[in-house]
Enzyme design. Structure first.
Site, PDB file in Angstrom:
ATOM      1  N   PHE A 106      50.971 -18.516  11.038  1.00 38.07           N
ATOM      2  CA  PHE A 106      51.893 -18.008  12.065  1.00 38.07           C
ATOM      3  C   PHE A 106      51.179 -17.314  13.209  1.00 38.07           C
ATOM      4  O   PHE A 106      51.763 -17.127  14.276  1.00 38.07           O
ATOM      5  CB  PHE A 106      52.925 -17.062  11.430  1.00 38.07           C
ATOM      6  CG  PHE A 106      52.421 -15.657  11.227  1.00 38.07           C
ATOM      7  CD1 PHE A 106      51.704 -15.316  10.102  1.00 38.07           C
ATOM      8  CD2 PHE A 106      52.664 -14.688  12.185  1.00 38.07           C
ATOM      9  CE1 PHE A 106      51.232 -14.025   9.928  1.00 38.07           C
ATOM     10  CE2 PHE A 106      52.190 -13.392  12.024  1.00 38.07           C
ATOM     11  CZ  PHE A 106      51.473 -13.055  10.888  1.00 38.07           C
ATOM     12  N   LYS A 107      49.905 -16.930  13.009  1.00 38.19           N
ATOM     13  CA  LYS A 107      49.200 -16.206  14.065  1.00 38.19           C
ATOM     14  C   LYS A 107      49.004 -17.041  15.331  1.00 38.19           C
ATOM     15  O   LYS A 107      48.664 -16.501  16.378  1.00 38.19           O
ATOM     16  CB  LYS A 107      47.857 -15.696  13.553  1.00 38.19           C
ATOM     17  CG  LYS A 107      48.011 -14.537  12.581  1.00 38.19           C
ATOM     18  CD  LYS A 107      46.671 -13.972  12.148  1.00 38.19           C
ATOM     19  CE  LYS A 107      46.857 -12.752  11.257  1.00 38.19           C
ATOM     20  NZ  LYS A 107      47.394 -13.094   9.927  1.00 38.19           N
ATOM     21  N   ASP A 108      49.229 -18.355  15.232  1.00 35.69           N
ATOM     22  CA  ASP A 108      49.098 -19.217  16.411  1.00 35.69           C
ATOM     23  C   ASP A 108      49.987 -18.765  17.572  1.00 35.69           C
ATOM     24  O   ASP A 108      49.564 -18.802  18.722  1.00 35.69           O
ATOM     25  CB  ASP A 108      49.465 -20.672  16.055  1.00 35.69           C
ATOM     26  CG  ASP A 108      48.309 -21.402  15.375  1.00 35.69           C
ATOM     27  OD1 ASP A 108      47.146 -21.100  15.693  1.00 35.69           O
ATOM     28  OD2 ASP A 108      48.579 -22.264  14.524  1.00 35.69           O
ATOM     29  N   ALA A 111      48.518 -15.677  19.303  1.00 34.89           N
ATOM     30  CA  ALA A 111      47.238 -15.995  19.962  1.00 34.89           C
ATOM     31  C   ALA A 111      47.460 -16.876  21.189  1.00 34.89           C
ATOM     32  O   ALA A 111      46.824 -16.692  22.229  1.00 34.89           O
ATOM     33  CB  ALA A 111      46.294 -16.676  18.973  1.00 34.89           C
TER      34      ALA A 111
END
Ligand SMILES: *Cc1c(COP(=O)(O)O)cnc(C)c1O
Length: 432
Positions: A106-108, A111
């Protein structure tokens, strides 16, 4: 909209400054001056609006006039150019899959949004900006992919040689262009120490414009609100909003959910699903907040003993323990329970969670047992293939490789090896 430092409410900066700086000079986290209230109409008509339009409406009060509307629209569209499906797993539990982005976690979203905002803010600088980041695995891949080919920004990632998984290493080292991977013959702590020394070094700061892509940056934190709106958009029974369970480590993701709720998004209750690192579950039980050294677990992206974003949650609730407890419950799930959950969900429901999602599933199931009649969603924060050794050990089945991984396997790793000494990093940065 301005942002103040949680250490000193009298210092105020714009979204642009908060994004470029990351953290306030007094080391406080930035927090928005007002929490916007969304028009009720938007929530009522949520089915009739595209995800892009919805996301833009949510984020635009936070960005204010620092990015013009047409640029913000493009940034948002590029940030969420993959699906966020809600998948039914049991009669009462659904999974919101947040792993369909380029690095399968989910960090996409955070970022990608941050990289494009920063790219916009440094556009008219005649000097390129260097983003310097140390990674223990997941963050590096999301940052590398998010900043890839963003004009005016060079990214230098330090990672500990031999201590990240093979998929993670390929995600870091195969892009090229403006992304450089420094393979440090040392530990993650060595990498972090070298990065800190670089930010404090006067020569380097004269020669380069250095910044970080840390997870506490407002431009990474705030767009995570999108997930909760996308969940509600796909939730059939709008009269009975879902309980939402969030696998939590640094508490940035769930903090964004609580912010969305404060802005008017209907959510029945929030669950912070933790592994053995139980600072917050213990706090909600006892009222005493005691940080501890992190212990390693199967859901290693949540191995945090001093969650940085929890102070933002307290701020949302004006530091009132009783109002926080009405909205938030937290459970600590052991590794044995995580493994049993992976097996159980796979065998009974033919759904394959990753270890982080399994923690979220079991915490939700536990809550629903006490609140029959409620239904809920757990956030599936990573693709199971990112943790294939742990997951395949439980199910005895190979996980088919998604395209984004099989496509990496044929690529050549490009890294520059350095020893864990600051002088080495400095020399590289000055001469490159
Ligand atoms: C980072 C991460 C988490 C924890 O998110 P926080 O915002 O730090 O609470 C959970 N699951 C996965 C897969 C992650 O990469």
């Amino acid at each position: 909209m301005n942002y103040y430092s949680l250490n000193d409410p009298s210092t105020k900066v714009s979204f642009k400054e908060a994004t470029i700086r990351g953290q306030a000079p007094d080391k406080g986290l930035y927090f928005p001056e007002q929490i916007p209230t969304l028009p009720e109409q938007l929530i009522r008509d949520i089915d009739n609006i595209s995800p892009e339009e919805l996301a833009e409406k949510i984020i635009s009060p936070y960005v204010g006039n620092t990015i013009p509307e047409t640029d913000l629209r493009r940034i948002v569209a590029e940030t969420i150019n993959f699906p966020f499906p809600l998948v039914q797993v049991t009669d009462s539990i659904s999974s919101l899959e947040l792993f369909h982005g380029p690095t399968l976690a989910f960090k996409d979203v955070g970022a990608r949004f941050m990289s494009r905002c920063l790219g916009y803010f440094v556009k008219d600088k005649n000097q390129p900006v260097t983003v310097l980041v140390a990674t223990s695995g997941d963050t590096g891949g999301a940052v590398a992919s998010g900043f890839y080919d963003v004009e005016g920004i060079d990214v230098v990632i330090l990672y500990p040689s031999g201590k990240v998984s093979s998929v993670q290493e390929l995600q870091l080292t195969t892009l090229g262009k403006n992304i450089t991977a420094l393979e440090v013959s040392g530990s993650f702590d060595d990498c972090q120490r070298m990065v800190k020394a670089a930010f404090a070094d006067p020569d380097l700061n004269r020669a380069l414009f250095l910044t970080s892509a840390n997870s506490i940056n407002v431009a990474r934190w705030l767009p995570q609100q999108f997930y909760y709106f996308f969940a509600y958009q796909q939730w059939a029974d709008k009269e009975h909003p879902p309980v939402i369970s969030v696998p939590s480590g640094n508490f940035g993701n769930i903090c964004a959910g609580l912010l969305a709720h404060r802005s008017g998004l209907p959510v029945k209750h929030f669950i912070a699903a933790c592994n053995a690192n139980d600072v917050v579950p213990a706090y909600l039980q006892t009222g005493a907040y005691t940080t501890k050294p992190a212990v390693p677990t199967l859901s290693n992206a949540m191995d945090v003993g001093d969650p940085s974003n929890f102070v933002r949650i307290l701020e949302i609730f004006n530091h009132e323990f009783t109002s926080l407890k009405k909205v938030l419950t937290s459970y600590s799930i052991s590794d044995d329970e995580t493994k049993a959950t992976i097996r159980n969900v796979h065998d009974r429901y033919r759904y394959l969670p990753d270890p982080h999602g399994a923690v979220g599933f079991l915490a939700l199931e536990r809550y629903l047992q006490k609140h029959p009649g409620d239904k809920g969603i757990f956030l599936e924060t990573a693709h199971p293939v990112k943790f294939y050794d742990a997951v395949e050990a439980e199910t005895g089945e190979k996980i088919p490789l998604p395209d984004s991984v099989s496509h990496l396997l044929g690529k050549e790793k490009q890294s520059i090896r350095i020893v864990p000494e600051f002088s080495n990093l400095k020399e590289y940065l000055i001469n490159s």
